[in-house]
Write an enzyme that holds these catalytic residues in place. Structure first.
Site, PDB file in Angstrom:
ATOM      1  CG  ASN A 135      50.599  49.878  70.985  1.00  0.00           C
ATOM      2  OD1 ASN A 135      51.617  49.189  71.019  1.00  0.00           O
ATOM      3  ND2 ASN A 135      49.639  49.740  71.900  1.00  0.00           N
ATOM      4  CG  ASP A 161      51.826  46.088  78.964  1.00  0.00           C
ATOM      5  OD1 ASP A 161      51.830  47.267  78.547  1.00  0.00           O
ATOM      6  OD2 ASP A 161      50.804  45.540  79.424  1.00  0.00           O
TER       7      ASP A 161
HETATM    8  C1  IPE Z   1      51.164  45.267  74.106  1.00  0.00           C
HETATM    9  O1  IPE Z   1      50.869  46.118  75.143  1.00  0.00           O
HETATM   10  C2  IPE Z   1      51.969  45.984  73.055  1.00  0.00           C
HETATM   11  C3  IPE Z   1      53.336  46.323  73.432  1.00  0.00           C
HETATM   12  C4  IPE Z   1      53.915  46.025  74.558  1.00  0.00           C
HETATM   13  C5  IPE Z   1      54.085  47.030  72.432  1.00  0.00           C
HETATM   14  P1  IPE Z   1      49.504  46.950  75.182  1.00  0.00           P
HETATM   15  O2  IPE Z   1      49.587  47.790  76.403  1.00  0.00           O
HETATM   16  O3  IPE Z   1      49.285  47.643  73.899  1.00  0.00           O
HETATM   17  O4  IPE Z   1      48.419  45.801  75.331  1.00  0.00           O
HETATM   18  P2  IPE Z   1      46.919  45.865  75.848  1.00  0.00           P
HETATM   19  O5  IPE Z   1      46.257  47.020  75.164  1.00  0.00           O
HETATM   20  O6  IPE Z   1      46.966  46.069  77.340  1.00  0.00           O
HETATM   21  O7  IPE Z   1      46.340  44.532  75.504  1.00  0.00           O
HETATM   22  C1  IPE Z   2      54.150  49.228  76.817  1.00  0.00           C
HETATM   23  O1  IPE Z   2      53.774  50.025  77.886  1.00  0.00           O
HETATM   24  C2  IPE Z   2      54.720  50.026  75.682  1.00  0.00           C
HETATM   25  C3  IPE Z   2      53.820  50.139  74.532  1.00  0.00           C
HETATM   26  C4  IPE Z   2      52.670  49.559  74.416  1.00  0.00           C
HETATM   27  C5  IPE Z   2      54.272  50.935  73.424  1.00  0.00           C
HETATM   28  P1  IPE Z   2      52.344  50.695  77.970  1.00  0.00           P
HETATM   29  O2  IPE Z   2      52.423  52.046  77.383  1.00  0.00           O
HETATM   30  O3  IPE Z   2      51.295  49.835  77.415  1.00  0.00           O
HETATM   31  O4  IPE Z   2      52.208  50.801  79.552  1.00  0.00           O
HETATM   32  P2  IPE Z   2      50.888  50.575  80.393  1.00  0.00           P
HETATM   33  O5  IPE Z   2      50.364  49.218  80.070  1.00  0.00           O
HETATM   34  O6  IPE Z   2      49.938  51.670  80.006  1.00  0.00           O
HETATM   35  O7  IPE Z   2      51.346  50.692  81.809  1.00  0.00           O
HETATM   36 MG    MG Z   3      50.093  48.391  78.194  1.00  0.00          MG
END
Ligand code: IPE
Ligand code: IPE
Ligand code: MG
Length: 245
Positions: free
Chosen positions: A72, A24
């Site tokens: 997602n 993340d």
């Molecule tokens: C979790 O991250 C999913 C992945 C890293 C693929 P998210 O960014 O989707 O999680 P939330 O929404 O902050 O809980």
């Molecule tokens: C994790 O990074 C990757 C996916 C969830 C696909 P994020 O896209 O959630 O990055 P932040 O949390 O917005 O910084």
């Molecule tokens: Mg995230």
């Protein structure tokens, strides 16, 4: 070499067998550099290549990474498209390199919702890398822990309804065998980068007794040195599994 930092890695007998990572923080990494979020996903994808090779080299048996959750799909269409395009590019590379890299690559998650083109590449990668024994990598793509448990419940219910399975015979093992991770060792260590302290629907059943390592580091900045520190921290945990030893 002069100036090279000494590794903090413990004895390999104390390594986690299975490391799972919630990668993340890609979006924030990009935003801090005034870049589009997709640039953060590219940097994250590069870091996944680096970390997975490193895990193979130090002798980790299995690595599971959360690449895209079922939730997602709620993101704007252009971001979802960028993520799927990155995955497709990664698979093209994997088709060319995997056998020689000695990485066994598989996927966990729902196939429904993914494009036919991506599914075809996923299947090819699975076939090509079947015989590799360097490290097993699971990519969690369109994966959700609750969704996985619902599918398992449905499958068991069908078997019970058809008379193939007596409901009294349902055990933790029978349920585990219906999950995407059937036959795999549970994760010992779950790492979440990007400062949040939650599981976000990742490996809910499998992580029941995992050690949880949370770090503020954003995924594209997560280094092999920090992974060493996470593994060293893991090696100091007393895992009791409910017992008093
Ligand atoms: C979790 O991250 C999913 C992945 C890293 C693929 P998210 O960014 O989707 O999680 P939330 O929404 O902050 O809980
Ligand atoms: C994790 O990074 C990757 C996916 C969830 C696909 P994020 O896209 O959630 O990055 P932040 O949390 O917005 O910084
Ligand atoms: Mg995230």
């Amino acid at each position: 070499m002069f100036g090279r930092k000494k590794s903090v890695l413990p004895d390999p007998s104390l390594f986690p067998k299975h490391i799972a990572v919630i990668m993340d923080g890609n979006g924030r990494w990009a935003t801090r550099r005034a870049l589009p979020r997709s640039a953060g996903h590219s940097a994250g994808s590069e870091n996944f290549r680096k970390i997975s090779r490193y895990c193979r080299d130090i002798g980790i048996e299995r690595l599971t990474v959360y690449a895209f959750s079922t939730e997602n799909f709620k993101r704007p269409a252009d971001e979802v498209e960028a993520l799927m395009a990155l995955m497709s590019r990664y698979l093209d590379e994997a088709i060319a390199d995997l056998a020689h890299e000695n990485v066994r690559l598989g996927f966990i998650g729902q196939r429904e919702g993914l494009s036919a083109e991506l599914l075809e590449k996923m299947d090819r990668v699975g076939d090509i890398s079947k015989g590799c024994d360097g490290i097993s990598v699971n990519i969690a793509l369109n994966y959700g822990g609750r969704d996985e448990l619902v599918s398992a419940a449905r499958s068991l219910a069908k078997k019970a309804a058809s008379g193939e399975l007596d409901p009294e015979d349902i055990t933790e093992d029978t349920l585990s065998s219906e999950l995407f991770t059937a036959g795999q060792h549970d994760p010992d260590l779950v790492i979440r980068t990007g400062a949040e302290k939650r599981l976000s629907n990742f490996l809910l059943w499998q992580s029941a007794y995992a050690e949880l390592y949370f770090t503020d580091t954003l995924w594209p900045d997560f280094s092999t040195g920090e992974l060493d520190r996470a593994i060293a921290w893991f090696s100091t945990r007393k895992r009791r599994f409910g017992d008093v030893k």
